[in-house]
Structure formats: C-alpha cells, structure tokens
Design an enzyme around this catalytic site. Structure first.
Site, PDB file in Angstrom:
ATOM      1  N   ARG A  77       0.849  -1.186   0.000  1.00 21.27           N
ATOM      2  CA  ARG A  77       0.000   0.000   0.000  1.00 21.27           C
ATOM      3  C   ARG A  77       0.885   1.236   0.000  1.00 21.27           C
ATOM      4  O   ARG A  77       1.647   1.449   0.944  1.00 21.27           O
ATOM      5  CB  ARG A  77      -0.902  -0.010   1.237  1.00 21.27           C
ATOM      6  CG  ARG A  77      -1.676   1.275   1.407  1.00 21.27           C
ATOM      7  CD  ARG A  77      -2.589   1.280   2.640  1.00 21.27           C
ATOM      8  NE  ARG A  77      -3.192   2.602   2.710  1.00 21.27           N
ATOM      9  CZ  ARG A  77      -3.066   3.442   3.731  1.00 21.27           C
ATOM     10  NH1 ARG A  77      -2.415   3.106   4.819  1.00 21.27           N
ATOM     11  NH2 ARG A  77      -3.611   4.640   3.674  1.00 21.27           N
ATOM     12  N   HIS A 121      -2.761  10.963   0.600  1.00 20.56           N
ATOM     13  CA  HIS A 121      -2.225  10.769   1.945  1.00 20.56           C
ATOM     14  C   HIS A 121      -1.605  12.102   2.373  1.00 20.56           C
ATOM     15  O   HIS A 121      -0.404  12.201   2.597  1.00 20.56           O
ATOM     16  CB  HIS A 121      -1.221   9.609   1.970  1.00 20.56           C
ATOM     17  CG  HIS A 121      -1.021   8.993   3.325  1.00 20.56           C
ATOM     18  ND1 HIS A 121      -1.179   7.647   3.586  1.00 20.56           N
ATOM     19  CD2 HIS A 121      -0.663   9.544   4.511  1.00 20.56           C
ATOM     20  CE1 HIS A 121      -0.917   7.405   4.855  1.00 20.56           C
ATOM     21  NE2 HIS A 121      -0.589   8.534   5.441  1.00 20.56           N
ATOM     22  N   GLU A 166      -7.336   8.559   6.152  1.00 17.03           N
ATOM     23  CA  GLU A 166      -7.633   9.265   7.405  1.00 17.03           C
ATOM     24  C   GLU A 166      -8.128  10.695   7.244  1.00 17.03           C
ATOM     25  O   GLU A 166      -7.481  11.647   7.705  1.00 17.03           O
ATOM     26  CB  GLU A 166      -6.396   9.254   8.312  1.00 17.03           C
ATOM     27  CG  GLU A 166      -5.922   7.860   8.674  1.00 17.03           C
ATOM     28  CD  GLU A 166      -4.769   7.864   9.674  1.00 17.03           C
ATOM     29  OE1 GLU A 166      -4.210   8.941   9.951  1.00 17.03           O
ATOM     30  OE2 GLU A 166      -4.439   6.778  10.183  1.00 17.03           O
ATOM     31  N   ASN A 288      -7.155   1.921  10.062  1.00 17.11           N
ATOM     32  CA  ASN A 288      -5.823   2.182  10.605  1.00 17.11           C
ATOM     33  C   ASN A 288      -5.962   2.243  12.121  1.00 17.11           C
ATOM     34  O   ASN A 288      -6.742   3.057  12.640  1.00 17.11           O
ATOM     35  CB  ASN A 288      -5.277   3.534  10.127  1.00 17.11           C
ATOM     36  CG  ASN A 288      -5.040   3.576   8.621  1.00 17.11           C
ATOM     37  OD1 ASN A 288      -5.187   2.571   7.927  1.00 17.11           O
ATOM     38  ND2 ASN A 288      -4.666   4.729   8.120  1.00 17.11           N
ATOM     39  N   TYR A 290      -3.889   2.373  15.896  1.00 19.67           N
ATOM     40  CA  TYR A 290      -2.646   2.534  16.664  1.00 19.67           C
ATOM     41  C   TYR A 290      -2.833   2.406  18.170  1.00 19.67           C
ATOM     42  O   TYR A 290      -2.079   1.700  18.833  1.00 19.67           O
ATOM     43  CB  TYR A 290      -1.970   3.879  16.331  1.00 19.67           C
ATOM     44  CG  TYR A 290      -1.375   3.862  14.949  1.00 19.67           C
ATOM     45  CD1 TYR A 290      -0.109   3.340  14.720  1.00 19.67           C
ATOM     46  CD2 TYR A 290      -2.113   4.300  13.851  1.00 19.67           C
ATOM     47  CE1 TYR A 290       0.429   3.279  13.437  1.00 19.67           C
ATOM     48  CE2 TYR A 290      -1.587   4.240  12.567  1.00 19.67           C
ATOM     49  CZ  TYR A 290      -0.316   3.725  12.374  1.00 19.67           C
ATOM     50  OH  TYR A 290       0.203   3.646  11.111  1.00 19.67           O
ATOM     51  N   GLU A 360      -3.349  -0.045   8.264  1.00 13.57           N
ATOM     52  CA  GLU A 360      -2.127   0.367   8.977  1.00 13.57           C
ATOM     53  C   GLU A 360      -2.148  -0.194  10.390  1.00 13.57           C
ATOM     54  O   GLU A 360      -3.177  -0.145  11.060  1.00 13.57           O
ATOM     55  CB  GLU A 360      -2.007   1.897   9.111  1.00 13.57           C
ATOM     56  CG  GLU A 360      -1.645   2.627   7.850  1.00 13.57           C
ATOM     57  CD  GLU A 360      -1.491   4.138   8.049  1.00 13.57           C
ATOM     58  OE1 GLU A 360      -1.151   4.585   9.174  1.00 13.57           O
ATOM     59  OE2 GLU A 360      -1.712   4.862   7.068  1.00 13.57           O
TER      60      GLU A 360
HETATM   61  C1  GBH Z   1      -1.154   7.383  10.584  1.00 13.11           C
HETATM   62  O1  GBH Z   1      -1.770   8.423  11.292  1.00 13.11           O
HETATM   63  C2  GBH Z   1      -0.783   7.941   9.249  1.00 13.11           C
HETATM   64  O2  GBH Z   1      -1.662   7.470   8.240  1.00 13.11           O
HETATM   65  C3  GBH Z   1       0.643   7.683   8.871  1.00 13.11           C
HETATM   66  O3  GBH Z   1       0.989   8.513   7.809  1.00 13.11           O
HETATM   67  C4  GBH Z   1       1.536   7.876  10.076  1.00 13.11           C
HETATM   68  O4  GBH Z   1       2.896   7.804   9.755  1.00 13.11           O
HETATM   69  C5  GBH Z   1       1.179   6.813  11.066  1.00 13.11           C
HETATM   70  O5  GBH Z   1      -0.176   6.859  11.383  1.00 13.11           O
HETATM   71  C6  GBH Z   1       1.960   6.887  12.374  1.00 13.11           C
HETATM   72  O6  GBH Z   1       1.656   8.040  13.078  1.00 13.11           O
HETATM   73  O7  GBH Z   1      -2.162  11.986  21.375  1.00 13.11           O
HETATM   74  O8  GBH Z   1      -1.089   9.970  22.089  1.00 13.11           O
HETATM   75  O9  GBH Z   1      -3.479   9.970  21.667  1.00 13.11           O
HETATM   76  C7  GBH Z   1      -2.146   8.176  12.625  1.00 13.11           C
HETATM   77  C8  GBH Z   1      -2.445   9.506  13.256  1.00 13.11           C
HETATM   78  C9  GBH Z   1      -1.878   8.825  15.489  1.00 13.11           C
HETATM   79  C10 GBH Z   1      -3.162  10.786  15.032  1.00 13.11           C
HETATM   80  C11 GBH Z   1      -2.289   8.927  16.928  1.00 13.11           C
HETATM   81  C12 GBH Z   1      -3.576  10.836  16.464  1.00 13.11           C
HETATM   82  C13 GBH Z   1      -2.992  10.414  18.693  1.00 13.11           C
HETATM   83  C14 GBH Z   1      -1.853  10.085  19.645  1.00 13.11           C
HETATM   84  N1  GBH Z   1      -2.842   9.433  14.632  1.00 13.11           N
HETATM   85  N2  GBH Z   1      -2.568  10.279  17.317  1.00 13.11           N
HETATM   86  S1  GBH Z   1      -2.193  10.543  21.316  1.00 13.11           S
END
Ligand code: GBH
Length: 446
Positions: A77, A121, A166, A288, A290, A360
C-alpha cells in the site's frame, strides 16, 4: 510460541505514503505541496525536518520493492502524490510524475506484489490549498479529476484502491488544531473539511469504477474511546469525541447518514444529495489502528496530542492511559484495542460493513536492528486480530506501517516506524528483527 494461522487467502502487506518516503520534491516537474510549505515554517516540524530527501524512495524504489519481495508480502500500500501528477492540482498532467508510479507498479507486479494505491495521503497541491483547500467544495471535484487521471494510467495493474487516508486526521490535525499542514486553527469551523473530503471520496470512487476498478475502499483512522470515568461529564465528552473521530467518517460512507442531525446541519452544500455519492458501496473497509483514546471533560489544563499543544477551548481532555507499556512515541501498547475497534464497527454498522482490511498497524521504536519491542507489538496485534476473526468479523488483510523508517509528519525523522532501518546520512537500509519476524509469520501461513 507458534505463529497464528489465518484464513486461506488472507492478505499480508506493508504500507507507506508518498511525502513520507519519496523525497525528490523538486524533481521531474513535481509541484509544491502543503507539506513542503508547512515543514518550511520554523517550529512546525521537530528538528526542522522536511520531506526534501526523506528516504529517497523516488530513486531507490527498486531496492525497496526487493525488500518487500524478500519479506514475502502479497501487497504494498503506497500513495500517489497529487502534486507530482498534477503540479497545479488540475489541468496539465505531469507525464514524468505518472511515469514514476508506472515504473513502481510494474516493479511490484514483476515481483508478484499487488499494488494497493491511496490517492490522497495528505500532500495537497499548494495551488489547491491556495484556492481554499478542503474548505472549498471545488476541491472534491478537482480530486475526482485527479483520480480519473491516475486510474486511466495505472488501473490495469492496481489491485486495490483507496481514495483517502484518514480524513479525520486532516480535519482535526490539519484544519481544526493546526498540528499538521496546512496548519489552520479553525476548531469547529473545520467541519466542512470533513464533508468535502467525504464528497471527494465518493466522487473519486465513481471515477475509479468508471475506469474499471473492482476493489475500492477507504483507509479510516479508528480508535476505541475510553471514557475517563463513569461521570456524566466524562461520558458526554467521550461520546462527542467518538462521534467526531469515528462515526463522522464511517457512518456517511457506510450508511449514507451523518451520526447526528446537528452534524448534518453543520455541513455545507446539498448534504442529502452529497451523501448519496459519499455512500457509494465499497468493496472493503480499511482501518488504521494505533492506540485507544481516553477522554474526559475539559480540565482547563493544556491539551497535548503527539507533542502539539492544542488551542484552548476543546470540549474534551485526554488523560494518560496508564498500566500499559509505551512506544518511544509515548503511545500505550494496547493490542486488544484493535479487537475493540473491529467489534465497535461490526456492532455499529452490521450488514453495512463490508470485509475489512487493517490498512495500517505499527509502532515507533528507535532500536536500530534488534527491535524485540516491535516484534512484541506486532505479535500482540496480530493475535488480537486473529481473535477478532474468531469472533466472526470478516477481516481479509493486514498491512504493517511501515516498510521503512520515514518522515513522521510533525515529529519529522525523530520517530521510526519501519521494519527496515534507514540511516538518514547514507540512506542505507538495514533489516530489523521485526522484518524477519514478519517474513516468518507470512511463511508460516498455509
Ligand atoms: C497514521 O496516522 C498515518 O496514516 C501515517 O501517515 C503515520 O505515519 C502513522 O499513522 C503513524 O503516526 O495523542 O497519544 O493519543 C495516525 C495519526 C496517530 C493521530 C495517533 C492521532 C494520537 C496520539 N494518529 N494520534 S495521542
């Protein structure tokens, strides 16, 4: 420990995006993007870093594809840079820009790796931003024209398409609080940015299908939202946040409705007609994931997200999530949050939810080669995903973010998400232990 077995045909992949890896910002006719402009402003990106060279993927793509082939992934991707293809955002097509993606796609196909293309993106052509960016309705139509140009050239070989990555992050970080390009601080006035991106998604989906695309989705950012307490104030704040980050971007696409009448009324233009376009049925839905968000009522204290101090007046606060290991970015490691996210989507949208791909999943650690913590992170998330599938959720693929270390937006090169280490002085690539772990996981599938 034995590696989990996934259903036959499950797609294993890796992800990246153009501005984060390509570099070559002035080469072969590429036009300026909002991220070039944003990164040039002192104080916006950690260390004054920019995407000028990044990982030099523009010149080293063959080496990167060879790494993917060694990894054994079924799909890659990546994103196409809008200003590389249309330097002014519309009009004149930059042949050389398209040629680059043509070569990349050919190289992937020659290695048996399916191209999965994101069209946006976050690197908006600066000219489009100057004409109003995502605050302007016209941008959605310009974007659909761009989708048509890319699909006409690459459509015969691209397996999966996703117009947007996103839209939540662009709305919130880019236009509401200003931590990302274009750095606007419009707070709730940023809501049209959500609507125009969603409209762009719908229009582009139609343009892709008109070019014969048979597999179109979206890559949406989702979080399980954990209220900080059972108090009505905290629950209310958490519910509002949930609507703004999750439901506002999923419901229109999947069900053709905004989550509340208030939100629908806050959107610009002929909203009901637009929603019919936005809800163009998708072949799959990309998530995605995290980390979860813990949300409380506003405390009056300063709010910080990813190192950015947010403007005062937000109707929520984000107390720390304690009791979990944290990555070097400071994000808690909560594999079960991936299962919770999928359960939330399945419960909310039921039959409206098409098969899911995790577009992701990954983490930032500095460890150069021996990154056991990344192995543990990925192992935990893959097992949580396995559980979600056992629970009955139809997940068809998993894409690790990211194949190589790269430009991590406002954090610049200070955070490393790669399975492969990049030395930013020599641009040499070195496989990390997690690369070998992922290769073994893929090999262990039937
Ligand atoms: C993705 O965004 C993106 O698509 C990618 O480009 C990027 O590199 C990847 O993630 C890694 O960041 O304040 O501690 O709660 C994710 C974006 C990540 C935005 C988590 C909000 C909150 C962290 N998000 N963030 S916190």
């Amino acid at each position: 420990m034995t590696l989990p077995q996934f259903p036959e045909g499950f797609l294993w992949g890796v992800s990246s995006s153009a501005y984060q890896i390509e570099g070559a910002v002035d080469e072969d006719g590429r036009g300026p993007s909002t991220w070039d402009t944003f990164a040039a402003v002192p104080g916006r990106v950690a260390g004054g870093d920019t995407g000028r060279v990044a990982t030099d993927h523009y010149h080293r793509y063959s080496e990167d594809v060879a790494l993917m082939a060694e990894l054994g992934v079924g799909a890659y991707r990546f994103s196409v840079s809008w200003p590389r293809v249309l330097p002014a955002g519309h009009g004149e097509v930059n042949r050389k820009g398209l040629d680059f993606y043509d070569r990349l796609v050919d190289e992937l196909c020659a290695n048996g790796i399916a191209p999965a293309v994101t069209l946006y993106h976050w690197d908006t052509p600066q000219a489009v931003e100057d004409a109003g960016g995502w605050l302007a309705r016209d941008t959605a139509f310009r974007f659909a024209d761009y989708a048509d140009v890319v699909a006409a050239r690459l459509g015969d070989r691209v397996r999966m398409w996703m117009p947007l990555n996103e839209p939540m992050v662009v709305t919130l970080f880019g236009y509401a609080v200003g931590a990302h390009a274009p750095g606007r601080e419009l707070m709730f006035e940023a809501l049209p940015v959500a609507h125009h991106q969603l409209l762009a998604h719908g229009l582009a989906t139609r343009a892709l299908r008109a070019n014969g695309a048979t597999s179109v989705g979206i890559a949406n950012h989702h979080v399980p939202v954990w209220p900080a307490s059972d108090s009505p104030a905290d629950r209310g704040a958490a519910d509002l946040y949930d609507v703004l980050v999750n439901d506002m971007f999923a419901a229109p696409v999947l069900t053709g409705r905004y989550p509340t009448d208030e939100l629908a009324a806050a959107m610009p233009g002929p909203v009901a007609e637009d929603l019919a376009i936005i809800a163009e049925p998708l072949d799959w839905y990309g998530v995605n994931y995290y980390l979860p968000s813990r949300v409380a009522a506003p405390s009056g204290r300063e709010t910080v997200i990813d190192g950015a101090v947010l403007p005062p007046g937000l109707p929520f606060d984000f107390p720390a999530i304690d009791g979990y290991p944290v990555t070097d970015f400071g994000w808690p490691v909560v594999p079960d949050g991936l299962r919770q996210t999928l359960t939330m989507l399945a419960d909310r949208y039921g039959d409206h939810l098409p098969p899911v791909h995790i577009t992701e999943s990954g983490c930032a650690y500095h460890d150069e080669v021996h990154d056991q913590r990344r192995v543990d992170y990925l192992d935990g998330h893959v097992r949580a995903l396995h559980q979600a599938i056992a629970d009955g959720i139809d997940v068809r693929g998993y894409f690790v973010w990211s194949i190589v270390d790269n430009f991590e937006w406002a954090a610049g090169y200070s955070q490393r998400f790669g399975l492969v280490h990049v030395d930013y002085d020599t641009l040499a690539r070195t496989k990390k232990d997690s690369f070998h772990w992922y290769r073994d996981l893929i090999r262990a599938q039937r």
